[in-house]
Enzyme design. Structure first.
Site, PDB file in Angstrom:
ATOM      1  N   GLU A 204      10.861   1.663  -2.331  1.00 31.43           N
ATOM      2  CA  GLU A 204      10.686   2.506  -1.090  1.00 31.43           C
ATOM      3  C   GLU A 204      10.887   4.063  -0.626  1.00 31.43           C
ATOM      4  O   GLU A 204      11.643   4.167  -0.835  1.00 31.43           O
ATOM      5  CB  GLU A 204      11.243   1.448  -0.066  1.00 31.43           C
ATOM      6  CG  GLU A 204      10.106   1.968   1.426  1.00 31.43           C
ATOM      7  CD  GLU A 204      11.215   0.699   2.402  1.00 31.43           C
ATOM      8  OE1 GLU A 204      10.555   0.700   3.328  1.00 31.43           O
ATOM      9  OE2 GLU A 204      12.113   0.116   2.208  1.00 31.43           O
TER      10      GLU A 204
ATOM     11  N   LYS B 202       3.021  -1.601   4.308  1.00 32.13           N
ATOM     12  CA  LYS B 202       4.242  -2.462   4.382  1.00 32.13           C
ATOM     13  C   LYS B 202       3.876  -3.300   5.861  1.00 32.13           C
ATOM     14  O   LYS B 202       3.195  -2.597   6.968  1.00 32.13           O
ATOM     15  CB  LYS B 202       5.810  -1.638   4.879  1.00 32.13           C
ATOM     16  CG  LYS B 202       6.903  -2.564   4.887  1.00 32.13           C
ATOM     17  CD  LYS B 202       8.398  -1.691   4.737  1.00 32.13           C
ATOM     18  CE  LYS B 202       9.593  -2.439   5.310  1.00 32.13           C
ATOM     19  NZ  LYS B 202      10.454  -1.314   5.137  1.00 32.13           N
TER      20      LYS B 202
ATOM     21  N   CYS C 147      10.240  -3.775   0.716  1.00 36.09           N
ATOM     22  CA  CYS C 147      11.845  -4.633   1.194  1.00 36.09           C
ATOM     23  C   CYS C 147      11.592  -5.311   2.302  1.00 36.09           C
ATOM     24  O   CYS C 147      11.678  -6.679   1.988  1.00 36.09           O
ATOM     25  CB  CYS C 147      11.807  -3.433   1.827  1.00 36.09           C
ATOM     26  SG  CYS C 147      14.406  -2.969   2.245  1.00 36.09           S
TER      27      CYS C 147
END
Length: 552
Positions: free
Chosen positions: A41, A113, A153
């Site tokens: 990330e 994300k 994540c």
């Protein structure tokens, strides 16, 4: 299909340097047969970039560097690049946390994300807009006949079955797996706390098994400010079995064959608490010192266990030739402490400088004689000794261009058993998230597993600040096993006074400890940053008010 996981140590803000690391790693993965690659990330910016993200020019530089990297990799395998991009929708936060798809010399698309953590050290909602809703294939990548689900994540940390709850309203994994992907890819920047990798492996394996889909997890490594990232990128087959794991605490390029996952390898690793602590302290110290522009360090050596382990970590992290230890004996320093300190420096091969402070103490006493007339000797005089030492080691730090490492542990920092502008002086607090009992355990582990460099006398003698005759830490504090147990309940598990007493601790002891914790808040606010090792450290994740009245 073979996927190259690029586990790298990015430097926050070093866009060109990070891009060069990524390019070199992608070429290495290609040489190993990778058909495509993935980074961790925000590998291009380094993680966490914090308020660098508020500068529009920085975001523009990220976009330009991503395009340059895409062009440089034109003839190499495509790349999923952890980065950021602008939000041009006209509403919400100005940027997204994303994975950019670099293919054929261009940035082809992005995967945004969805879940933005705002707990502990994370504050992503401050900067990012979550992925918009509505596109059922927003996180689906189709390439070379494979369907790949791309997540970032936190997107993988919200399964209601695994956690028996759901923290967020959306579940990106659940949405992505509705398209029957051949693999789930997760770009992470997951900082360490002790024992976290075992939790990760259990959770990610459970996700792979639940969705009957291989799961590939790419984590960064290295230290950035108070966070240490332990790497250990991993791959799980469709049964949830761990098939591959990259090394901990170092860079590695790992290639995973989706069609032959059972042929993967697991890097040697040791998940015992002391081993993880050691590797995290060494990596975190090395990266903080070097990434901050220093090459050398100063450590004030007292003959106690805390300064001893700090010196040992510094020597391992930077090389003994780059560490200077300073002994500053007072009339209250025992000869044993001096001898033990010198023995340690000889064992480590570290330069030692001795600066007796008695003449300076005498001058302070003379200068303050009039305003102190008629007043009893108390901790003021003890603190003066500590502040004299703080001035001396800071002077050496300035003159030598070496970063001063403070030596206080978490127990001391919690209850204020430290002197502001004295032993708290310095640029980096190496063991500030290791409690006293943990320091003892780490020293014993080091002597047994690394090298017997720490004199046994340092480990076995009763802890003392040696600021007055026959002083012992337990003159002022509970026994450390009791103190540390109370602190763990209060600081890391968020337990209140009544809950701690109900757990079996004596009421007067609990009241004393929690009172000390409250009173020491102003000291902690001015302390040097240190390395986070526990679920809650006195760093960016600790946000207690200063001017308040609380009954916890």
């Amino acid at each position: 299909m073979k996927i190259g996981i690029l586990q790298l140590n990015s430097v926050v803000g070093d866009l060109k340097g990070n891009a060069a690391r990524i390019q070199a790693a992608a070429h290495e993965a290609a040489a190993l047969g990778a058909d495509l690659c993935m980074t961790s990330e925000m590998a291009l910016t380094g993680y966490p970039p914090r308020d660098l993200l508020l500068y529009d020019e920085f975001i523009g530089q990220v976009e330009d560097q991503a395009k340059q990297l895409a062009a440089a990799l034109k003839d190499g395998p495509p790349l999923l690049l952890g980065a950021v991009e602008r939000n041009d929708s006209g509403h919400g936060k100005p940027i997204y946390n994303c994975a950019l798809w670099l293919e054929g010399g261009q940035v082809r698309r992005s995967f945004k994300k969805t879940l933005l953590p705002t707990y502990d050290v994370f504050d992503e909602a401050r900067y990012f807009e979550p992925a918009p809703e509505g596109d059922p294939k927003a996180n689906i990548l189709e390439y070379a006949g494979k369907i790949l689900a791309v997540t970032i994540c936190e997107d993988a940390w919200n399964d209601k079955d695994y956690w028996d709850k759901r923290t967020y309203d959306r579940d990106p994994l659940e949405a992505a797996t509705a398209h029957a992907p051949d693999a789930i890819l997760n770009l992470s920047a997951s900082p360490l706390f002790l024992g976290k990798q075992l939790l990760r492996e259990d959770m990610l394996g459970a996700m792979a098994k639940k969705y009957a889909t291989p799961f590939l997890y790419a984590n960064q490594t290295g230290g950035n400010d108070d966070l240490v990232f332990d790497g250990r990128s991993s791959a799980f087959d469709a049964h949830g079995t761990l098939c591959s794991r990259a090394a901990g605490f170092k860079e590695e390029v790992m290639v995973v064959d989706l069609d032959a996952m059972t042929e993967g390898t697991l890097a040697d690793d040791d998940f015992c608490r002391e081993s993880e602590t050691w590797h995290a302290l060494v990596l975190g110290t090395r990266d903080y010192v070097l990434k901050s522009g220093f090459k050398k360090a100063i450590v004030g050596l007292s003959g106690g266990i805390d300064s001893a382990i700090t010196a040992v970590v510094a020597a391992e992290a930077l090389g003994a030739e780059n560490v200077t230890c300073v002994l500053m004996p007072s009339p209250y320093s025992s000869q044993g402490s001096i001898d033990d300190s010198l023995a340690l420096t000889r064992n480590l091969g570290i330069k030692a400088v001795t600066l007796p402070i008695e003449p300076i103490m005498a001058q302070f006493e003379k200068t303050l004689a009039e305003p102190f007339a008629g007043l009893p000797v108390d901790t003021t005089e003890e603190n003066i000794q500590s502040r004299i030492r703080g001035n001396l080691v800071m002077a050496m730090s300035n003159k030598l261009g070496a970063l001063l490492l403070t030596t206080g542990n978490k127990s001391e920092l919690a209850v204020g058993y430290c002197t502001i502008y004295g032993d708290m002086s310095g640029g980096f607090a190496v063991i500030s998230d290791v409690d006293k009992t943990g320091v003892f355990a780490l020293c014993r582990w080091y002597n047994e597993h690394i090298a017997p460099h720490i004199p046994v006398e340092i480990i076995e003698k009763p802890p003392s600040a040696e600021l007055r005759p026959d002083q012992k830490d337990q003159d002022s504090l509970p026994e450390y096993d009791i103190l540390d147990a109370i602190l763990e309940l209060h600081v890391e598990q968020h337990k209140s006074r009544n809950e701690i007493i109900a757990a079996g601790f004596e009421e007067p002891t609990v009241d004393k400890v929690l009172g000390l914790v409250r009173f020491a808040e102003f000291k902690r606010r001015q302390a040097a940053p240190g390395i986070k090792l526990t679920p809650r450290s006195f760093g960016t994740g600790w946000r207690m008010p200063l001017a308040c009245k609380r009954e916890l």
